[in-house]
Scaffold this motif. Structure first.
Motif, PDB file in Angstrom:
ATOM      1  N   VAL A 129      -4.075  11.692  11.322  1.00 11.74           N
ATOM      2  CA  VAL A 129      -4.070  10.256  11.014  1.00 11.74           C
ATOM      3  C   VAL A 129      -3.174   9.980   9.814  1.00 11.74           C
ATOM      4  CG1 VAL A 129      -5.514   8.374  10.125  1.00 11.74           C
ATOM      5  CG2 VAL A 129      -6.308   9.755  12.036  1.00 11.74           C
ATOM      6  N   ARG A 130      -3.284  10.819   8.782  1.00 12.57           N
ATOM      7  CA  ARG A 130      -2.469  10.652   7.577  1.00 12.57           C
ATOM      8  C   ARG A 130      -0.986  10.786   7.885  1.00 12.57           C
ATOM      9  NH1 ARG A 130      -4.605  14.748   4.615  1.00 12.57           N
ATOM     10  NH2 ARG A 130      -6.714  14.018   4.884  1.00 12.57           N
ATOM     11  N   ALA A 131      -0.636  11.709   8.780  1.00 13.95           N
ATOM     12  CA  ALA A 131       0.764  11.934   9.128  1.00 13.95           C
ATOM     13  C   ALA A 131       1.345  10.756   9.908  1.00 13.95           C
ATOM     14  CB  ALA A 131       0.902  13.215   9.945  1.00 13.95           C
ATOM     15  N   LYS A 132       0.497  10.047  10.644  1.00 11.28           N
ATOM     16  CA  LYS A 132       0.973   8.930  11.460  1.00 11.28           C
ATOM     17  C   LYS A 132       0.931   7.591  10.724  1.00 11.28           C
ATOM     18  CE  LYS A 132      -0.060  10.977  15.916  1.00 11.28           C
ATOM     19  NZ  LYS A 132      -0.876  10.935  17.117  1.00 11.28           N
ATOM     20  N   MET A 133       0.559   7.592   9.439  1.00 11.05           N
ATOM     21  CA  MET A 133       0.481   6.336   8.678  1.00 11.05           C
ATOM     22  C   MET A 133       1.867   5.726   8.462  1.00 11.05           C
ATOM     23  SD  MET A 133      -2.179   7.087   5.639  1.00 11.05           S
ATOM     24  CE  MET A 133      -3.380   5.822   5.464  1.00 11.05           C
ATOM     25  N   THR A 134       1.909   4.397   8.483  1.00  8.69           N
ATOM     26  CA  THR A 134       3.163   3.709   8.170  1.00  8.69           C
ATOM     27  C   THR A 134       3.274   3.557   6.658  1.00  8.69           C
ATOM     28  OG1 THR A 134       2.132   1.531   8.264  1.00  8.69           O
ATOM     29  CG2 THR A 134       3.047   2.399  10.323  1.00  8.69           C
ATOM     30  N   ASP A 135       4.414   3.087   6.202  1.00  8.74           N
ATOM     31  CA  ASP A 135       4.642   2.904   4.773  1.00  8.74           C
ATOM     32  C   ASP A 135       3.642   1.902   4.190  1.00  8.74           C
ATOM     33  OD1 ASP A 135       6.030   3.349   2.354  1.00  8.74           O
ATOM     34  OD2 ASP A 135       7.129   1.470   2.640  1.00  8.74           O
ATOM     35  N   PHE A 136       3.405   0.805   4.907  1.00 14.97           N
ATOM     36  CA  PHE A 136       2.495  -0.220   4.428  1.00 14.97           C
ATOM     37  C   PHE A 136       1.058   0.294   4.374  1.00 14.97           C
ATOM     38  CE2 PHE A 136      -0.020  -4.200   5.176  1.00 14.97           C
ATOM     39  CZ  PHE A 136       0.187  -4.732   3.908  1.00 14.97           C
ATOM     40  N   GLU A 137       0.649   1.111   5.343  1.00 15.34           N
ATOM     41  CA  GLU A 137      -0.699   1.696   5.335  1.00 15.34           C
ATOM     42  C   GLU A 137      -0.867   2.650   4.152  1.00 15.34           C
ATOM     43  OE1 GLU A 137      -0.648   3.316   9.264  1.00 15.34           O
ATOM     44  OE2 GLU A 137      -1.785   1.633  10.096  1.00 15.34           O
ATOM     45  N   ARG A 138       0.178   3.409   3.839  1.00 10.58           N
ATOM     46  CA  ARG A 138       0.113   4.301   2.661  1.00 10.58           C
ATOM     47  C   ARG A 138      -0.016   3.482   1.386  1.00 10.58           C
ATOM     48  NH1 ARG A 138       3.759   7.437   5.679  1.00 10.58           N
ATOM     49  NH2 ARG A 138       5.548   6.378   4.793  1.00 10.58           N
ATOM     50  N   PHE A 139       0.696   2.347   1.323  1.00 11.53           N
ATOM     51  CA  PHE A 139       0.621   1.461   0.165  1.00 11.53           C
ATOM     52  C   PHE A 139      -0.792   0.891   0.016  1.00 11.53           C
ATOM     53  CE2 PHE A 139       0.733  -2.941  -1.402  1.00 11.53           C
ATOM     54  CZ  PHE A 139       1.176  -2.714  -2.697  1.00 11.53           C
ATOM     55  N   LYS A 140      -1.383   0.421   1.111  1.00 10.45           N
ATOM     56  CA  LYS A 140      -2.745  -0.120   1.062  1.00 10.45           C
ATOM     57  C   LYS A 140      -3.745   0.949   0.615  1.00 10.45           C
ATOM     58  CE  LYS A 140      -2.998  -1.884   5.267  1.00 10.45           C
ATOM     59  NZ  LYS A 140      -3.489  -2.617   6.451  1.00 10.45           N
ATOM     60  N   LEU A 141      -3.544   2.175   1.081  1.00  8.07           N
ATOM     61  CA  LEU A 141      -4.412   3.284   0.681  1.00  8.07           C
ATOM     62  C   LEU A 141      -4.291   3.537  -0.816  1.00  8.07           C
ATOM     63  CD1 LEU A 141      -6.294   5.637   1.516  1.00  8.07           C
ATOM     64  CD2 LEU A 141      -4.252   7.019   1.803  1.00  8.07           C
ATOM     65  N   ARG A 148     -10.769   1.761  -6.546  1.00  8.10           N
ATOM     66  CA  ARG A 148     -11.978   2.578  -6.601  1.00  8.10           C
ATOM     67  C   ARG A 148     -12.038   3.351  -7.904  1.00  8.10           C
ATOM     68  NH1 ARG A 148     -12.515   7.349  -2.452  1.00  8.10           N
ATOM     69  NH2 ARG A 148     -10.978   8.160  -3.898  1.00  8.10           N
ATOM     70  N   SER A 149     -10.907   3.907  -8.325  1.00  6.59           N
ATOM     71  CA  SER A 149     -10.859   4.692  -9.553  1.00  6.59           C
ATOM     72  C   SER A 149     -11.219   3.836 -10.768  1.00  6.59           C
ATOM     73  CB  SER A 149      -9.465   5.284  -9.730  1.00  6.59           C
ATOM     74  OG  SER A 149      -9.362   5.968 -10.954  1.00  6.59           O
ATOM     75  N   SER A 150     -10.702   2.607 -10.834  1.00  2.49           N
ATOM     76  CA  SER A 150     -10.998   1.735 -11.981  1.00  2.49           C
ATOM     77  C   SER A 150     -12.471   1.338 -11.992  1.00  2.49           C
ATOM     78  CB  SER A 150     -10.105   0.496 -11.961  1.00  2.49           C
ATOM     79  OG  SER A 150     -10.389  -0.288 -10.845  1.00  2.49           O
ATOM     80  N   GLU A 151     -13.059   1.079 -10.813  1.00  2.00           N
ATOM     81  CA  GLU A 151     -14.478   0.738 -10.751  1.00  2.00           C
ATOM     82  C   GLU A 151     -15.353   1.907 -11.191  1.00  2.00           C
ATOM     83  OE1 GLU A 151     -15.201  -0.639  -6.790  1.00  2.00           O
ATOM     84  OE2 GLU A 151     -14.110  -2.524  -7.111  1.00  2.00           O
ATOM     85  N   VAL A 152     -14.972   3.118 -10.822  1.00  2.00           N
ATOM     86  CA  VAL A 152     -15.727   4.302 -11.241  1.00  2.00           C
ATOM     87  C   VAL A 152     -15.653   4.462 -12.749  1.00  2.00           C
ATOM     88  CG1 VAL A 152     -15.735   6.831 -11.152  1.00  2.00           C
ATOM     89  CG2 VAL A 152     -15.543   5.521  -9.045  1.00  2.00           C
ATOM     90  N   LYS A 153     -14.460   4.252 -13.328  1.00  2.00           N
ATOM     91  CA  LYS A 153     -14.305   4.353 -14.787  1.00  2.00           C
ATOM     92  C   LYS A 153     -15.166   3.331 -15.505  1.00  2.00           C
ATOM     93  CE  LYS A 153      -9.665   6.340 -14.892  1.00  2.00           C
ATOM     94  NZ  LYS A 153      -8.255   6.104 -15.195  1.00  2.00           N
ATOM     95  N   GLU A 154     -15.229   2.094 -14.972  1.00  2.00           N
ATOM     96  CA  GLU A 154     -16.051   1.052 -15.601  1.00  2.00           C
ATOM     97  C   GLU A 154     -17.523   1.421 -15.575  1.00  2.00           C
ATOM     98  OE1 GLU A 154     -15.309  -2.775 -13.876  1.00  2.00           O
ATOM     99  OE2 GLU A 154     -13.155  -2.670 -14.300  1.00  2.00           O
ATOM    100  N   THR A 155     -18.023   1.921 -14.445  1.00  3.80           N
ATOM    101  CA  THR A 155     -19.442   2.291 -14.364  1.00  3.80           C
ATOM    102  C   THR A 155     -19.759   3.475 -15.271  1.00  3.80           C
ATOM    103  OG1 THR A 155     -18.958   3.600 -12.392  1.00  3.80           O
ATOM    104  CG2 THR A 155     -19.827   1.388 -12.038  1.00  3.80           C
ATOM    105  N   VAL A 156     -18.836   4.397 -15.412  1.00  5.55           N
ATOM    106  CA  VAL A 156     -19.051   5.545 -16.309  1.00  5.55           C
ATOM    107  C   VAL A 156     -19.115   5.057 -17.757  1.00  5.55           C
ATOM    108  CG1 VAL A 156     -17.984   7.641 -17.228  1.00  5.55           C
ATOM    109  CG2 VAL A 156     -18.078   7.278 -14.780  1.00  5.55           C
TER     110      VAL A 156
END
Length: 161
Positions: A129-141, A148-156
């Motif tokens: 699935v990762r290999a078949k991702m388009t450029d825009f899908e990689r950007f959204k990911l 997610r990372s910023s939310e985890v940092k805030e809760t910590v």
């Protein structure tokens, strides 16, 4: 033969019983054998990443594999064992079985369902699935991972205070 064995100098070899080991307690060294019916993952070549079943053994290094094509997309052909990764699953077929017999055996034993439930199969599927991702899908990911990372940092931070 270049090595001479002198009976007078031979040392006694201790058996498993004299060493205190029970023969039944010894674990089996290998469990995945190259045998008809063994499910395998093709690791190299035009069919790389697809599943196949070993149908027949040609010699020490080559086997005949089949998908069947209707299930996995692999036609019957000869392949080196080096290019296969053997799995724990085995269909109950005889050597040189026809494609129909193989398909019915795979359905009866539920081999493909068991395979897709393993973590190995899930990793292969995720990689595909990762290999078949388009450029825009990689950007959204990337954006989702940053969020997610910023939310985890805030809760910590909240927990530390």
């Amino acid at each position: 033969f270049w090595l001479k064995v002198y009976p007078s100098r031979a040392l006694p070899v201790p058996s498993l019983c004299t060493l205190g080991y029970a023969a039944a307690a010894m674990p089996a060294m290998f469990t995945r054998f190259v045998e008809p019916g063994r499910l395998a993952l093709i690791t190299y070549g035009p069919c790389a990443g697809k599943m196949c079943t070993i149908i027949d053994i040609v010699d020490q290094k080559r086997v005949v594999v089949d998908g069947p094509e209707s299930v996995t997309g692999v036609r019957r052909h000869m392949m080196p064992v080096k290019r296969l990764s053997l799995t724990d699953f085995k269909a109950n077929i005889t050597r040189g079985a026809r494609e129909k017999t193989l398909r019915l055996a795979l359905e009866k034993d539920g081999v493909m369902k068991k395979w897709s439930a393993t973590s190995w199969a899930k990793k292969v599927a995720a990689k595909e699935v990762r290999a078949k991702m388009t450029d825009f899908e990689r950007f959204k990911l990337m954006v989702a991972r940053k969020k997610r990372s910023s939310e985890v940092k805030e809760t910590v931070k909240k927990i530390k205070k």
